[in-house]
Design an enzyme around this catalytic site. Structure first.
Site, mmCIF file in Angstrom:
data_model
loop_
_atom_site.group_PDB
_atom_site.id
_atom_site.type_symbol
_atom_site.label_atom_id
_atom_site.label_comp_id
_atom_site.label_asym_id
_atom_site.label_seq_id
_atom_site.Cartn_x
_atom_site.Cartn_y
_atom_site.Cartn_z
ATOM 1 N N LYS A 17 57.212 80.760 -5.812
ATOM 2 C CA LYS A 17 56.631 80.815 -7.165
ATOM 3 C C LYS A 17 57.332 79.808 -8.063
ATOM 4 O O LYS A 17 58.490 79.402 -7.819
ATOM 5 C CB LYS A 17 56.717 82.219 -7.770
ATOM 6 N N PRO A 113 63.404 76.898 0.057
ATOM 7 C CA PRO A 113 64.867 76.807 -0.053
ATOM 8 C C PRO A 113 65.467 78.064 -0.687
ATOM 9 O O PRO A 113 64.838 78.703 -1.533
ATOM 10 C CB PRO A 113 65.090 75.590 -0.956
ATOM 11 N N ALA A 115 68.288 80.356 -2.852
ATOM 12 C CA ALA A 115 69.043 80.276 -4.119
ATOM 13 C C ALA A 115 68.536 79.148 -5.006
ATOM 14 O O ALA A 115 69.304 78.357 -5.529
ATOM 15 C CB ALA A 115 70.537 80.087 -3.823
ATOM 16 N N GLY A 117 65.552 79.556 -7.320
ATOM 17 C CA GLY A 117 64.635 79.907 -8.410
ATOM 18 C C GLY A 117 63.189 79.909 -7.968
ATOM 19 O O GLY A 117 62.276 79.998 -8.792
ATOM 20 N N LEU A 118 62.957 79.843 -6.650
ATOM 21 C CA LEU A 118 61.581 79.855 -6.115
ATOM 22 C C LEU A 118 61.231 81.223 -5.514
ATOM 23 O O LEU A 118 60.109 81.423 -5.046
ATOM 24 C CB LEU A 118 61.412 78.761 -5.053
ATOM 25 N N GLY A 121 63.224 84.832 -1.074
ATOM 26 C CA GLY A 121 63.679 86.125 -0.542
ATOM 27 C C GLY A 121 62.810 87.271 -1.037
ATOM 28 O O GLY A 121 62.458 88.177 -0.270
ATOM 29 N N SER A 122 62.442 87.234 -2.329
ATOM 30 C CA SER A 122 61.589 88.297 -2.886
ATOM 31 C C SER A 122 60.202 88.240 -2.272
ATOM 32 O O SER A 122 59.573 89.273 -2.014
ATOM 33 C CB SER A 122 61.456 88.127 -4.407
ATOM 34 N N ASP A 155 61.449 90.411 -8.830
ATOM 35 C CA ASP A 155 60.290 89.543 -8.584
ATOM 36 C C ASP A 155 59.363 90.071 -7.491
ATOM 37 O O ASP A 155 58.280 89.533 -7.287
ATOM 38 C CB ASP A 155 60.758 88.145 -8.112
#
Ligand code: C5P
Length: 307
Positions: A17, A113, A115, A117-118, A121-122, A155
């Site tokens: 995102k 990637p 860590a 801000g995309l 993981g969420s 998120d």
């Protein structure tokens, strides 16, 4: 999120995102911050395959897709052990809540990637909940899965709902938005990531800055609904950027590079360090991606809004 069922299990494409707007309204007593953010899924995907098994255990095989490894030795954000993986934790939580006796085998291919801000993981966690719900035939609806997802990360509910949305609260209150113009972006992820708690820990909420009321998302939504991308570019906003700039010199460098590259507007995504530019169309995004790559920015990708 795209879902395919087959005889061998469920495959889900888990999108990244971008935050086109992120205002930090206030610090809360539970350690989180009250935010208002516009998030848009983009066509940069991890792939998660899940099959039910009789072992009663949840196992994970995880690999980084070719070209996705962040090369700098300074990067502390290697893949975490399987037990800490948010997708595994999501399936374990769903297993507990539903009382199902089966286990699951998860295969995760990471392209987004870490860590950065995309929210890779969420997104993986949301994909895992959706996949396990289908593979175990639980019949939970989106609202129920989103509630479980919110326990794993702010998120996660956004990805369960799918599509662009304004998210409030700590990010878990999702209001889908429709009729946005198609959007194309160039995204750069420098070789070093940032920790979300560290960035939030340094930010100055709007309610603590006398004379500066919070910015609101409405004008940007209006511009995106009528397809005025030039105006939308000028209204991109991220209240976490100043804090991220203090923690990583990459943010200042990317700001400078994107300003010179000639996009309609540029901004950091989430808590960084990914940085994106809004482009006129797909060819424009590809041209800027090539230009930024030639300037030695580690990982650069042309992407489109996925909705
Ligand atoms: O919800 P999530 O696990 O992604 O949040 C990680 C951390 O980021 C939180 O523990 C908190 O320190 C910070 N955070 C915050 N306000 C938010 C979201 C996250 O302070 N709205």
């Amino acid at each position: 999120m795209h879902i395919h069922r087959s005889m061998s299990g469920v495959e889900v494409w888990a999108p990244a995102k971008l935050n086109l707007f992120l205002e930090v309204l206030a610090k809360r007593t539970d350690g989180y911050h009250e935010i208002e953010t516009l998030m848009v899924p983009v066509d940069w995907y991890d792939t998660l395959r899940l099959s039910a098994c009789s072992s009663g255990r949840v196992s994970l095989t995880c690999r980084l897709a070719a070209g996705s490894r962040v090369t700098a030795s300074a990067d502390p954000f290697e893949l975490p052990p399987a037990a800490d993986n948010l997708a595994v934790r999501a399936v374990e939580l769903l297993r507990q809540r539903s009382g199902v006796e089966q286990g699951a085998q998860i295969e995760l291919t990471k392209r987004i990637p870490l860590a950065s801000g995309l929210a890779g993981g969420s997104s993986d966690a949301a994909a895992a909940l959706v996949a396990a719900n289908a593979a175990w035939n639980l019949g939970y609806n989106g609202e129920q899965l989103a509630d479980i997802g919110a326990e794993l990360g702010s998120d996660v509910p956004f990805f369960i709902h799918g599509g662009p949305a304004v998210c409030r609260g700590r990010g878990e209150r999702v209001e889908p938005v429709r009729d946005l113009a198609p959007m194309h972006f160039v995204v750069a992820r420098p070789p070093v990531g940032l920790s979300t708690p560290a960035v939030y820990g340094r930010c100055r909420p709007a309610d603590g800055s006398p004379g500066h009321g919070p910015q609101r998302v409405g004008p940007l939504l209006d511009a995106l609904r009528i397809g005025d991308l030039g105006r939308a570019g000028r209204l991109l906003h991220n209240a976490l950027m100043q804090a991220a700039e203090q923690l990583s010199t990459w943010i200042g460098r990317l700001k400078h590079e994107f300003a010179a590259a000639g996009c309609l507007g540029h901004q950091m995504s989430g808590s960084g360090t990914s940085y994106f530019g809004l482009c006129r169309h797909a060819r424009h995004a590809q041209r800027l991606a090539a230009a930024l790559r030639s300037r030695g920015i580690a990982q650069v990708q042309a992407v489109a809004g996925s909705y």
